[in-house]
Design a protein around this motif. Structure first.
Motif, PDB file in Angstrom:
ATOM      1  N   GLN A   1      52.169  35.142  35.713  1.00  0.00           N
ATOM      2  CA  GLN A   1      52.691  35.850  34.555  1.00  0.00           C
ATOM      3  C   GLN A   1      52.269  35.214  33.239  1.00  0.00           C
ATOM      4  OE1 GLN A   1      56.939  36.457  35.031  1.00  0.00           O
ATOM      5  NE2 GLN A   1      56.641  37.453  37.026  1.00  0.00           N
ATOM      6  N   GLY A   2      51.988  33.925  33.258  1.00  0.00           N
ATOM      7  CA  GLY A   2      51.527  33.274  32.043  1.00  0.00           C
ATOM      8  C   GLY A   2      50.133  33.704  31.627  1.00  0.00           C
ATOM      9  N   SER A   3      49.321  34.142  32.612  1.00  0.00           N
ATOM     10  CA  SER A   3      47.937  34.509  32.314  1.00  0.00           C
ATOM     11  C   SER A   3      47.717  36.016  32.283  1.00  0.00           C
ATOM     12  CB  SER A   3      46.992  33.875  33.345  1.00  0.00           C
ATOM     13  OG  SER A   3      47.335  34.266  34.658  1.00  0.00           O
ATOM     14  N   ILE A   4      48.716  36.810  32.667  1.00  0.00           N
ATOM     15  CA  ILE A   4      48.593  38.268  32.642  1.00  0.00           C
ATOM     16  C   ILE A   4      49.687  38.838  31.759  1.00  0.00           C
ATOM     17  CG2 ILE A   4      48.704  40.391  33.997  1.00  0.00           C
ATOM     18  CD1 ILE A   4      47.668  38.874  36.381  1.00  0.00           C
ATOM     19  N   SER A   5      49.313  39.361  30.626  1.00  0.00           N
ATOM     20  CA  SER A   5      50.282  40.039  29.775  1.00  0.00           C
ATOM     21  C   SER A   5      50.051  41.529  29.917  1.00  0.00           C
ATOM     22  CB  SER A   5      50.119  39.615  28.314  1.00  0.00           C
ATOM     23  OG  SER A   5      48.826  39.915  27.854  1.00  0.00           O
ATOM     24  N   GLY A   6      51.065  42.258  30.276  1.00  0.00           N
ATOM     25  CA  GLY A   6      50.913  43.695  30.487  1.00  0.00           C
ATOM     26  C   GLY A   6      50.438  43.989  31.894  1.00  0.00           C
ATOM     27  N   ALA A   7      49.307  44.702  32.007  1.00  0.00           N
ATOM     28  CA  ALA A   7      48.788  45.114  33.308  1.00  0.00           C
ATOM     29  C   ALA A   7      47.386  44.546  33.501  1.00  0.00           C
ATOM     30  CB  ALA A   7      48.759  46.637  33.409  1.00  0.00           C
ATOM     31  N   ALA A   8      47.034  44.293  34.762  1.00  0.00           N
ATOM     32  CA  ALA A   8      45.705  43.759  35.079  1.00  0.00           C
ATOM     33  C   ALA A   8      45.389  44.075  36.529  1.00  0.00           C
ATOM     34  CB  ALA A   8      45.648  42.256  34.839  1.00  0.00           C
ATOM     35  N   TYR A   9      44.106  44.000  36.873  1.00  0.00           N
ATOM     36  CA  TYR A   9      43.681  44.253  38.245  1.00  0.00           C
ATOM     37  C   TYR A   9      42.896  43.060  38.768  1.00  0.00           C
ATOM     38  CZ  TYR A   9      41.891  46.430  42.432  1.00  0.00           C
ATOM     39  OH  TYR A   9      41.613  46.700  43.751  1.00  0.00           O
ATOM     40  N   TYR A  10      43.252  42.616  39.962  1.00  0.00           N
ATOM     41  CA  TYR A  10      42.533  41.546  40.646  1.00  0.00           C
ATOM     42  C   TYR A  10      41.928  42.124  41.919  1.00  0.00           C
ATOM     43  CZ  TYR A  10      44.356  37.655  37.811  1.00  0.00           C
ATOM     44  OH  TYR A  10      44.640  36.788  36.792  1.00  0.00           O
ATOM     45  N   PRO A  11      40.596  42.219  42.012  1.00  0.00           N
ATOM     46  CA  PRO A  11      39.990  42.815  43.212  1.00  0.00           C
ATOM     47  C   PRO A  11      40.074  41.902  44.417  1.00  0.00           C
ATOM     48  CG  PRO A  11      38.287  41.980  41.749  1.00  0.00           C
ATOM     49  CD  PRO A  11      39.596  41.824  41.010  1.00  0.00           C
ATOM     50  N   ALA A  12      40.005  42.513  45.594  1.00  0.00           N
ATOM     51  CA  ALA A  12      39.901  41.740  46.823  1.00  0.00           C
ATOM     52  C   ALA A  12      38.517  41.111  46.888  1.00  0.00           C
ATOM     53  CB  ALA A  12      40.136  42.638  48.029  1.00  0.00           C
ATOM     54  N   PRO A  13      38.369  39.916  47.488  1.00  0.00           N
ATOM     55  CA  PRO A  13      37.041  39.295  47.593  1.00  0.00           C
ATOM     56  C   PRO A  13      36.082  40.193  48.374  1.00  0.00           C
ATOM     57  CG  PRO A  13      38.776  37.721  48.142  1.00  0.00           C
ATOM     58  CD  PRO A  13      39.430  39.061  48.052  1.00  0.00           C
ATOM     59  N   PRO A  14      35.002  40.663  47.783  1.00  0.00           N
ATOM     60  CA  PRO A  14      34.153  41.660  48.442  1.00  0.00           C
ATOM     61  C   PRO A  14      33.392  41.145  49.650  1.00  0.00           C
ATOM     62  CG  PRO A  14      33.172  40.948  46.378  1.00  0.00           C
ATOM     63  CD  PRO A  14      34.540  40.367  46.417  1.00  0.00           C
ATOM     64  N   PHE A  15      33.155  39.837  49.747  1.00  0.00           N
ATOM     65  CA  PHE A  15      32.399  39.323  50.879  1.00  0.00           C
ATOM     66  C   PHE A  15      33.267  39.126  52.118  1.00  0.00           C
ATOM     67  CE2 PHE A  15      29.223  37.082  47.818  1.00  0.00           C
ATOM     68  CZ  PHE A  15      28.686  38.317  47.499  1.00  0.00           C
ATOM     69  N   LYS A  16      34.580  39.310  51.967  1.00  0.00           N
ATOM     70  CA  LYS A  16      35.493  39.161  53.102  1.00  0.00           C
ATOM     71  C   LYS A  16      35.902  40.543  53.614  1.00  0.00           C
ATOM     72  CE  LYS A  16      38.852  36.172  52.796  1.00  0.00           C
ATOM     73  NZ  LYS A  16      40.016  35.423  52.271  1.00  0.00           N
ATOM     74  N   GLU A  17      36.097  40.639  54.916  1.00  0.00           N
ATOM     75  CA  GLU A  17      36.553  41.900  55.498  1.00  0.00           C
ATOM     76  C   GLU A  17      38.030  42.136  55.210  1.00  0.00           C
ATOM     77  OE1 GLU A  17      34.806  44.216  56.982  1.00  0.00           O
ATOM     78  OE2 GLU A  17      32.895  43.138  56.950  1.00  0.00           O
ATOM     79  N   SER A  18      38.776  41.058  55.005  1.00  0.00           N
ATOM     80  CA  SER A  18      40.213  41.167  54.735  1.00  0.00           C
ATOM     81  C   SER A  18      40.464  41.027  53.242  1.00  0.00           C
ATOM     82  CB  SER A  18      40.974  40.084  55.500  1.00  0.00           C
ATOM     83  OG  SER A  18      40.532  38.799  55.097  1.00  0.00           O
ATOM     84  N   GLY A  19      41.698  41.288  52.839  1.00  0.00           N
ATOM     85  CA  GLY A  19      42.078  41.148  51.441  1.00  0.00           C
ATOM     86  C   GLY A  19      42.377  42.494  50.805  1.00  0.00           C
ATOM     87  N   VAL A  20      43.285  42.486  49.853  1.00  0.00           N
ATOM     88  CA  VAL A  20      43.721  43.705  49.178  1.00  0.00           C
ATOM     89  C   VAL A  20      43.671  43.478  47.678  1.00  0.00           C
ATOM     90  CG1 VAL A  20      45.609  45.341  48.866  1.00  0.00           C
ATOM     91  CG2 VAL A  20      45.241  44.291  51.109  1.00  0.00           C
ATOM     92  N   GLY A  21      43.085  44.436  46.954  1.00  0.00           N
ATOM     93  CA  GLY A  21      43.106  44.361  45.499  1.00  0.00           C
ATOM     94  C   GLY A  21      44.517  44.607  44.979  1.00  0.00           C
ATOM     95  N   ARG A  22      44.824  43.987  43.857  1.00  0.00           N
ATOM     96  CA  ARG A  22      46.178  44.079  43.307  1.00  0.00           C
ATOM     97  C   ARG A  22      46.171  44.629  41.880  1.00  0.00           C
ATOM     98  NH1 ARG A  22      49.379  43.602  47.765  1.00  0.00           N
ATOM     99  NH2 ARG A  22      48.997  41.653  48.879  1.00  0.00           N
TER     100      ARG A  22
END
Length: 656
Positions: free
Chosen positions: A409-430
């Motif tokens: 929360q200290g580094s995200i003010s408002g809204a932001a998107y963090y993608p899933a690591p593309p080289f991994k088969e697992s992971g979910v973007g947020r």
């Protein structure tokens, strides 16, 4: 998600997306051996790059790419002078080998990939040898370890019962945190070299990053990280691992405090009882040092962003774009005012402010309602796309909105998107939305009309949809097109990826305003459209400010004034402002201008990236005529990966 796009759609897309693959129809018959040579060099370069840039590797999921990178998440970059010199030798060798290949005998896709790799290498060599930026990249040194650990924590395995992280994953965290001390010591060595050569950070960066961020990072490693580990660690080795995390984190915190003291003693006049008087910079470091300069800016436009217009032309042309958007906002504001029976003042700028003030009254009552409204906006966007046929979407797709975890929360003010690591088969973007702590002023900013365009940008059809589609086609996108040379997001970054990613997100906002067969007025209500136009205006003025700042056309203070006057429709300078609304606007403006001053060319990628997509679409429509499909166009664009359209424009359009 096992099947993101339908089999029929995937087959159809494969048939016509010729730029994403090498077709014998498009290339000379003798390209096979050259393609094979290129592929071998590219793989070697990508693995070398990820090995040398461990935090970028974590961001991209590089550990899953090759066994040689299995332990990359446990390391930090070596910024020492000797390591940078060795890296430059390796990069020069890659450059020589790539240039030795006959470009004309490569497939269409590999011609683009080779150009991308060479531009990346040129940037890295330029950063080290011409700009010598390693001597002054203070924010990079402060941010990189935290970001690396933070991305590790985000990507940890769910081990059940509210616990996260396998023993191996936590061991990598411990290793990376343990590496912080040596990393920051090398940073001090480079900063000393910068002092000796007169190549030092801007005074604002010294005050904000060198003092404030260093203290915040020390607190993160001293307290926040151990608290996270205590909450998330489980399994039979929990206590042993937690003890190791605490010891390593305490050492990292001490290293940050040491860097803080170094900055205080080297750049500031005096320190009293450990407190730095931020106004007391030594005279040698008080001058503005943020400006890129016209030659450097134009070099970056050509090499990094593949743009042909010079910075001076972008600056001159930006004013007309700003004024056009302002006129559209004034017209819409007066229409909204009439519909709501508001008595609006004659002054156009004041009239716009009155309408925004009226719309802000419909604010969520608390953070829970605010997050719920974001989710509802996302659901409406997805339904709209299905109803209008704008995208072909799987039934299981939905836009997830997540409350930003406390450590972020200290580094995200408002809204932001963090993608899933593309080289991994697992992971979910947020798609993260940060709580306001129920502050009325912040809740009013997130009123019922203000959320839709943000949800379109960060969520659907913006970043979330973009990265999910790209990840679905990860095997069709060359690995080199995912790399972020310099850093992922700080003043050392190349920003090559920003033109595609942020350009697509801003294009997505605008796309939702376009009329469709089943929605002649587009997605937004008039109130939502006004906020979408304000978002557009912000990106429009960024081009004027970013180029103006770095070409010396406007000062930092003038840029701050311009931002407040244009984005918030508030006249007058920021200096000496007494009105609370104006002061708040000027505070926001300072944060924005400080970001632009550190990140030359990033701010322009939104508008110029969007315009490049619109230009591609218009030309594709002209060529395809009745055969044009927006669905095909959009997916085909996304399959190019995170590189600027300037790389692939001609080959892309050749398929229409």
């Amino acid at each position: 998600m096992t099947k993101f796009l339908s089999r029929a759609m995937t087959a159809a897309l494969f048939a016509w997306a010729c730029v994403a693959c090498s077709s014998s129809d498009d290339n000379p018959a003798d390209n096979t051996s050259t393609d094979a040579k290129y592929s071998a060099i590219e793989r070697e370069y990508v693995l070398y790059f990820l090995d040398r840039n461990p935090v970028v590797a974590t961001y991209l999921g590089g550990a899953a790419l090759d066994a040689k990178l299995a332990n990359v998440d446990g390391r930090l970059r070596d910024h020492s002078a000797s390591a940078v010199a060795e890296e430059d030798k390796a990069l020069a060798n890659f450059k020589q080998r790539l240039e030795a290949l006959d470009r004309n005998t490569l497939s269409a896709a590999h011609q683009i990939d080779r150009d991308v790799a060479l531009a990346q290498i040129e940037f890295q060599l330029h950063l080290h040898q011409v700009r010598k930026y390693q001597e002054r990249s203070l924010d990079t040194y402060l941010d990189e370890p935290f970001r690396g650990v933070d991305w590790q924590l985000q990507g940890m395995t769910d081990t059940g019962n509210g616990k996260y992280g396998t023993e191996a994953e936590w061991q990598r965290v411990i290793e990376r945190v343990t590496a912080v001390r040596a990393y920051l010591q090398r940073a001090q060595d480079q900063l000393r070299a910068g002092i000796a050569s007169g190549n030092t950070p801007d005074w604002r960066m010294l005050r904000i990053n060198g003092i404030d961020s260093a203290v915040a990072d020390a607190e993160y490693f001293q307290k926040t990280l151990p608290d996270i580990a205590a909450e998330r660690l489980g399994g039979p080795q929990r206590d042993t691992l937690l003890d190791s995390v605490r010891k390593a984190a305490a050492e990292a915190a001490a290293a940050y405090e040491s860097l803080h003291q170094f900055v205080a003693s080297e750049f500031f006049v005096e320190v009293k009882n450990g407190v730095v008087d931020k106004a007391a910079l030594k005279s040698a470091f008080q001058a503005d040092r943020y400006a890129f300069g016209e030659a450097e800016y134009n070099w970056a436009l050509r090499n990094n962003l593949r743009l042909t217009k010079p910075a001076a032309q972008l600056y001159d042309e930006a004013q007309a774009v700003i004024e056009s958007t302002q006129r559209e906002m004034v017209q819409l504001s007066r229409s909204i005012g009439q519909e709501r029976n508001l008595t609006l003042p004659a002054d156009d700028m004041e009239a716009v402010r009155v309408v925004f003030a009226e719309l802000s009254k419909k604010a969520p009552k608390d953070d829970d309602e605010m997050v719920a409204w974001y989710r509802q906006a996302g659901e409406r966007l997805v339904k709209y796309a299905r109803d209008t046929g704008l995208f072909e979407m799987p039934a299981e797709y939905k836009l997830d909105v997540t409350v930003t975890p406390p450590p972020l929360q200290g580094s995200i003010s408002g809204a932001a998107y963090y993608p899933a690591p593309p080289f991994k088969e697992s992971g979910v973007g947020r798609f993260y939305v940060s709580p306001t702590k129920n502050k009325p002023a912040l809740l009013a900013r997130n009123n019922a009309s203000a959320l839709a365009y943000l949800a379109a940008h960060e969520g659907f059809p913006g970043h979330d949809w973009h990265y999910k589609v790209m990840t679905q086609f990860r095997n069709d996108i060359a690995r080199v097109r995912w790399l972020t040379p310099g850093a992922v997001e700080d003043s050392s970054s190349m920003w090559e990826d920003s033109g595609a990613a942020e350009g697509w997100a801003l294009y997505s906002e605008a796309l939702m305003a376009e009329p469709q067969a089943k929605a002649p007025n587009g997605f937004y209500s008039p109130d939502e459209r006004l906020y979408q136009l304000k978002g557009k205006l912000t990106r429009d003025v960024r081009v004027r400010i970013d180029t103006g700042l770095h070409l010396g056309r406007i000062s930092f203070e003038q840029a701050q004034d311009l931002f407040s006057q244009v984005v918030d429709f508030l006249p007058g300078p920021c200096q000496g402002a007494t009105d609370e609304t104006k002061k708040g606007s000027c505070d926001d403006a300072f944060g924005a201008i400080f970001r632009y001053s550190k990140w030359p060319t990033q701010a322009i990628t939104y508008r110029l990236g969007k315009e490049a997509i619109l230009d591609l679409r218009a030309e594709a429509k002209t060529r395809a005529g009745d055969r044009f499909s927006a669905t095909e166009f959009h997916v085909r664009f996304m399959k190019q990966g995170t590189i600027p359209p300037g790389y692939f424009r001609e080959q892309f359009l050749a398929g229409f």
